[in-house]
Scaffold this active site. Structure first.
Site, PDB file in Angstrom:
ATOM      1  N   LYS A 185      42.465 -43.289 -11.685  1.00  0.00           N
ATOM      2  CA  LYS A 185      42.754 -42.287 -12.576  1.00  0.00           C
ATOM      3  C   LYS A 185      43.244 -42.969 -14.062  1.00  0.00           C
ATOM      4  O   LYS A 185      43.290 -44.182 -13.865  1.00  0.00           O
ATOM      5  CB  LYS A 185      44.052 -41.519 -12.143  1.00  0.00           C
ATOM      6  CG  LYS A 185      43.473 -40.729 -10.604  1.00  0.00           C
ATOM      7  CD  LYS A 185      44.571 -39.688 -10.330  1.00  0.00           C
ATOM      8  CE  LYS A 185      44.149 -39.144  -8.947  1.00  0.00           C
ATOM      9  NZ  LYS A 185      45.034 -37.768  -8.723  1.00  0.00           N
ATOM     10  N   TYR A 236      38.568 -30.123  -8.760  1.00  0.00           N
ATOM     11  CA  TYR A 236      39.833 -29.649  -8.339  1.00  0.00           C
ATOM     12  C   TYR A 236      39.962 -28.048  -8.208  1.00  0.00           C
ATOM     13  O   TYR A 236      40.929 -27.433  -8.347  1.00  0.00           O
ATOM     14  CB  TYR A 236      41.088 -30.074  -9.369  1.00  0.00           C
ATOM     15  CG  TYR A 236      41.500 -31.555  -9.220  1.00  0.00           C
ATOM     16  CD1 TYR A 236      41.656 -32.179  -7.870  1.00  0.00           C
ATOM     17  CD2 TYR A 236      41.576 -32.381 -10.284  1.00  0.00           C
ATOM     18  CE1 TYR A 236      41.842 -33.439  -7.913  1.00  0.00           C
ATOM     19  CE2 TYR A 236      41.871 -33.800 -10.152  1.00  0.00           C
ATOM     20  CZ  TYR A 236      42.230 -34.242  -9.106  1.00  0.00           C
ATOM     21  OH  TYR A 236      42.473 -35.505  -8.808  1.00  0.00           O
ATOM     22  N   PHE A 286      50.648 -26.484 -12.187  1.00  0.00           N
ATOM     23  CA  PHE A 286      50.453 -27.903 -12.818  1.00  0.00           C
ATOM     24  C   PHE A 286      49.169 -28.158 -13.354  1.00  0.00           C
ATOM     25  O   PHE A 286      48.660 -29.243 -13.765  1.00  0.00           O
ATOM     26  CB  PHE A 286      50.946 -28.737 -12.007  1.00  0.00           C
ATOM     27  CG  PHE A 286      50.489 -28.740 -10.842  1.00  0.00           C
ATOM     28  CD1 PHE A 286      49.001 -29.601 -10.466  1.00  0.00           C
ATOM     29  CD2 PHE A 286      50.973 -28.276  -9.631  1.00  0.00           C
ATOM     30  CE1 PHE A 286      48.462 -29.426  -9.088  1.00  0.00           C
ATOM     31  CE2 PHE A 286      50.359 -28.348  -8.305  1.00  0.00           C
ATOM     32  CZ  PHE A 286      49.272 -28.855  -8.141  1.00  0.00           C
ATOM     33  N   ARG A 319      41.503 -42.862   2.908  1.00  0.00           N
ATOM     34  CA  ARG A 319      42.897 -41.976   2.500  1.00  0.00           C
ATOM     35  C   ARG A 319      43.935 -42.525   3.096  1.00  0.00           C
ATOM     36  O   ARG A 319      45.089 -42.355   2.705  1.00  0.00           O
ATOM     37  CB  ARG A 319      42.409 -40.494   3.483  1.00  0.00           C
ATOM     38  CG  ARG A 319      41.673 -39.555   2.843  1.00  0.00           C
ATOM     39  CD  ARG A 319      42.197 -38.824   1.552  1.00  0.00           C
ATOM     40  NE  ARG A 319      43.271 -38.003   2.015  1.00  0.00           N
ATOM     41  CZ  ARG A 319      43.583 -36.894   0.854  1.00  0.00           C
ATOM     42  NH1 ARG A 319      43.194 -36.942  -0.274  1.00  0.00           N
ATOM     43  NH2 ARG A 319      44.563 -36.162   1.260  1.00  0.00           N
ATOM     44  N   THR A 337      50.511 -37.928  -1.140  1.00  0.00           N
ATOM     45  CA  THR A 337      50.120 -37.261  -2.690  1.00  0.00           C
ATOM     46  C   THR A 337      51.149 -38.024  -3.587  1.00  0.00           C
ATOM     47  O   THR A 337      50.912 -38.393  -4.767  1.00  0.00           O
ATOM     48  CB  THR A 337      49.837 -35.984  -2.934  1.00  0.00           C
ATOM     49  OG1 THR A 337      48.846 -35.610  -1.905  1.00  0.00           O
ATOM     50  CG2 THR A 337      49.620 -35.333  -4.133  1.00  0.00           C
ATOM     51  N   ARG A 395      49.306 -45.773  -3.330  1.00  0.00           N
ATOM     52  CA  ARG A 395      50.307 -44.934  -4.128  1.00  0.00           C
ATOM     53  C   ARG A 395      51.877 -45.462  -3.798  1.00  0.00           C
ATOM     54  O   ARG A 395      52.558 -45.544  -4.697  1.00  0.00           O
ATOM     55  CB  ARG A 395      50.038 -43.450  -3.838  1.00  0.00           C
ATOM     56  CG  ARG A 395      48.825 -42.973  -4.243  1.00  0.00           C
ATOM     57  CD  ARG A 395      48.556 -41.744  -3.460  1.00  0.00           C
ATOM     58  NE  ARG A 395      47.411 -40.800  -4.374  1.00  0.00           N
ATOM     59  CZ  ARG A 395      46.947 -39.670  -3.690  1.00  0.00           C
ATOM     60  NH1 ARG A 395      47.270 -39.125  -2.712  1.00  0.00           N
ATOM     61  NH2 ARG A 395      45.825 -39.286  -4.395  1.00  0.00           N
ATOM     62  N   ASN A 454      49.325 -40.505  -9.785  1.00  0.00           N
ATOM     63  CA  ASN A 454      49.316 -41.366  -8.514  1.00  0.00           C
ATOM     64  C   ASN A 454      48.110 -41.901  -8.011  1.00  0.00           C
ATOM     65  O   ASN A 454      47.389 -42.211  -7.054  1.00  0.00           O
ATOM     66  CB  ASN A 454      49.266 -40.113  -7.416  1.00  0.00           C
ATOM     67  CG  ASN A 454      48.053 -38.896  -7.299  1.00  0.00           C
ATOM     68  OD1 ASN A 454      47.449 -39.066  -8.256  1.00  0.00           O
ATOM     69  ND2 ASN A 454      48.332 -38.175  -6.369  1.00  0.00           N
ATOM     70  N   HIS A 478      42.259 -41.142  -6.703  1.00  0.00           N
ATOM     71  CA  HIS A 478      41.711 -39.860  -6.032  1.00  0.00           C
ATOM     72  C   HIS A 478      40.903 -40.651  -4.601  1.00  0.00           C
ATOM     73  O   HIS A 478      40.121 -41.627  -5.137  1.00  0.00           O
ATOM     74  CB  HIS A 478      41.041 -39.189  -6.728  1.00  0.00           C
ATOM     75  CG  HIS A 478      40.078 -37.992  -5.742  1.00  0.00           C
ATOM     76  ND1 HIS A 478      40.472 -36.974  -5.187  1.00  0.00           N
ATOM     77  CD2 HIS A 478      38.789 -38.276  -5.678  1.00  0.00           C
ATOM     78  CE1 HIS A 478      39.686 -36.467  -4.553  1.00  0.00           C
ATOM     79  NE2 HIS A 478      38.443 -37.038  -4.438  1.00  0.00           N
ATOM     80  N   GLU A 517      31.163 -34.974  -3.553  1.00  0.00           N
ATOM     81  CA  GLU A 517      31.799 -35.606  -4.593  1.00  0.00           C
ATOM     82  C   GLU A 517      30.859 -36.626  -5.092  1.00  0.00           C
ATOM     83  O   GLU A 517      30.924 -36.892  -6.181  1.00  0.00           O
ATOM     84  CB  GLU A 517      33.154 -36.169  -4.255  1.00  0.00           C
ATOM     85  CG  GLU A 517      34.120 -35.078  -4.126  1.00  0.00           C
ATOM     86  CD  GLU A 517      35.599 -35.225  -3.692  1.00  0.00           C
ATOM     87  OE1 GLU A 517      36.081 -36.287  -3.018  1.00  0.00           O
ATOM     88  OE2 GLU A 517      36.738 -34.493  -3.311  1.00  0.00           O
TER      89      GLU A 517
HETATM   90  P1  IDP Z   1      45.488 -35.432  -2.871  1.00  0.00           P
HETATM   91  O1  IDP Z   1      45.034 -36.106  -4.285  1.00  0.00           O
HETATM   92  O2  IDP Z   1      46.473 -36.477  -2.124  1.00  0.00           O
HETATM   93  O3  IDP Z   1      44.141 -35.474  -2.181  1.00  0.00           O
HETATM   94  P2  IDP Z   1      45.709 -32.797  -3.694  1.00  0.00           P
HETATM   95  O4  IDP Z   1      46.381 -31.849  -3.169  1.00  0.00           O
HETATM   96  O5  IDP Z   1      44.094 -32.696  -3.603  1.00  0.00           O
HETATM   97  O6  IDP Z   1      46.136 -34.033  -3.341  1.00  0.00           O
HETATM   98  O7  IDP Z   1      45.811 -32.677  -5.377  1.00  0.00           O
HETATM   99  C1  IDP Z   1      45.089 -33.348  -6.368  1.00  0.00           C
HETATM  100  C2  IDP Z   1      45.738 -34.124  -7.303  1.00  0.00           C
HETATM  101  O8  IDP Z   1      46.653 -33.213  -8.098  1.00  0.00           O
HETATM  102  C3  IDP Z   1      46.745 -35.028  -6.923  1.00  0.00           C
HETATM  103  O9  IDP Z   1      46.281 -36.310  -6.780  1.00  0.00           O
HETATM  104  C4  IDP Z   1      47.804 -34.944  -8.130  1.00  0.00           C
HETATM  105  O10 IDP Z   1      47.506 -36.014  -9.040  1.00  0.00           O
HETATM  106  C5  IDP Z   1      47.880 -33.791  -8.524  1.00  0.00           C
HETATM  107  N1  IDP Z   1      48.764 -32.927  -7.918  1.00  0.00           N
HETATM  108  C6  IDP Z   1      48.879 -32.259  -6.544  1.00  0.00           C
HETATM  109  N2  IDP Z   1      49.881 -31.528  -6.309  1.00  0.00           N
HETATM  110  C7  IDP Z   1      50.779 -31.783  -7.452  1.00  0.00           C
HETATM  111  C8  IDP Z   1      52.116 -31.312  -7.808  1.00  0.00           C
HETATM  112  O11 IDP Z   1      52.658 -30.554  -7.282  1.00  0.00           O
HETATM  113  N3  IDP Z   1      52.612 -31.471  -9.241  1.00  0.00           N
HETATM  114  C9  IDP Z   1      51.850 -32.266 -10.191  1.00  0.00           C
HETATM  115  N4  IDP Z   1      50.596 -32.659  -9.851  1.00  0.00           N
HETATM  116  C10 IDP Z   1      49.926 -32.459  -8.397  1.00  0.00           C
HETATM  117 MG    MG Z   2      42.714 -33.770  -2.505  1.00  0.00          MG
END
Ligand code: IDP
Ligand code: MG
Length: 154
Positions: free
Chosen positions: A9, A49, A57, A85, A91, A102, A112, A115, A126
């Site tokens: 990222k 996404y 957000f 993963r 996350t 992370r 974070n 991805h 993807e």
């Molecule tokens: P993941 O990346 O662990 O699979 P996802 O739920 O798919 O998590 O969310 C995608 C991305 O969206 C996350 O990696 C993070 O950058 C962002 N994200 C997820 N939840 C939040 C939140 O509650 N606040 C801000 N950003 C979030």
């Molecule tokens: Mg995800």
């Protein structure tokens, strides 16, 4: 062998952590089948996404993912999706276990570091979303027979 999809990222680019993150995947024994730098736009992020478009957000997330070019990777290995993963961690970096990417490199829920695809089906989608077929390379690393036992290579 299974393939998975990873994005380094913009915060990872900004902080100069690209080498350290890629090094972790290579040390683990995953192979790079595809890698490139690209500028993401809103169109591809709305697809990538799609499960988050209604979340409050989402606009901030899109802006953050477009802040600099990113590095996208296709990594290859046995059970690559699950392995990557697990290496990625939870996350929210503040909740992610030490030893995960992370957990070791971040302090933010949004910023974070990486991805990583969350299922084999999504990995295929993807990889096809971010790479053209000719950008994914099929080769046999010489180290394969040292990394795996013979019955794991069937
Ligand atoms: P993941 O990346 O662990 O699979 P996802 O739920 O798919 O998590 O969310 C995608 C991305 O969206 C996350 O990696 C993070 O950058 C962002 N994200 C997820 N939840 C939040 C939140 O509650 N606040 C801000 N950003 C979030
Ligand atoms: Mg995800």
């Amino acid at each position: 062998m299974e393939q998975t999809f990873v994005i380094l990222k913009p915060s990872t680019i900004q902080r100069g952590l690209v080498g350290q993150v890629i090094d972790r995947f290579q040390r683990k024994g995953l192979f790079i089948a595809g890698i490139k730098m690209m500028q993401l736009d809103e169109k591809i992020l709305r697809e990538h996404y799609a499960h988050l478009v209604e979340r409050p957000f989402f606009p901030t997330l899109v802006k953050s993912m477009m802040a600099t070019p990113v590095i996208v990777m296709c990594l290859k290995g046995k059970d690559a999706v699950e392995v990557v993963r697990a290496m990625t961690g939870a996350t929210n970096c503040r909740k992610a276990a030490p030893g995960t990417i992370r957990g070791d490199f971040g302090m933010s829920g949004q910023e974070n570091i990486v991805h990583a695809s969350d299922s084999v089906e999504n990995a295929v989608i993807e990889i096809n979303r971010f790479f053209r077929p000719e950008e994914i390379f099929d080769y046999t690393p010489l180290t394969l027979r040292a990394i795996y036992a013979p019955d794991e290579l069937d």
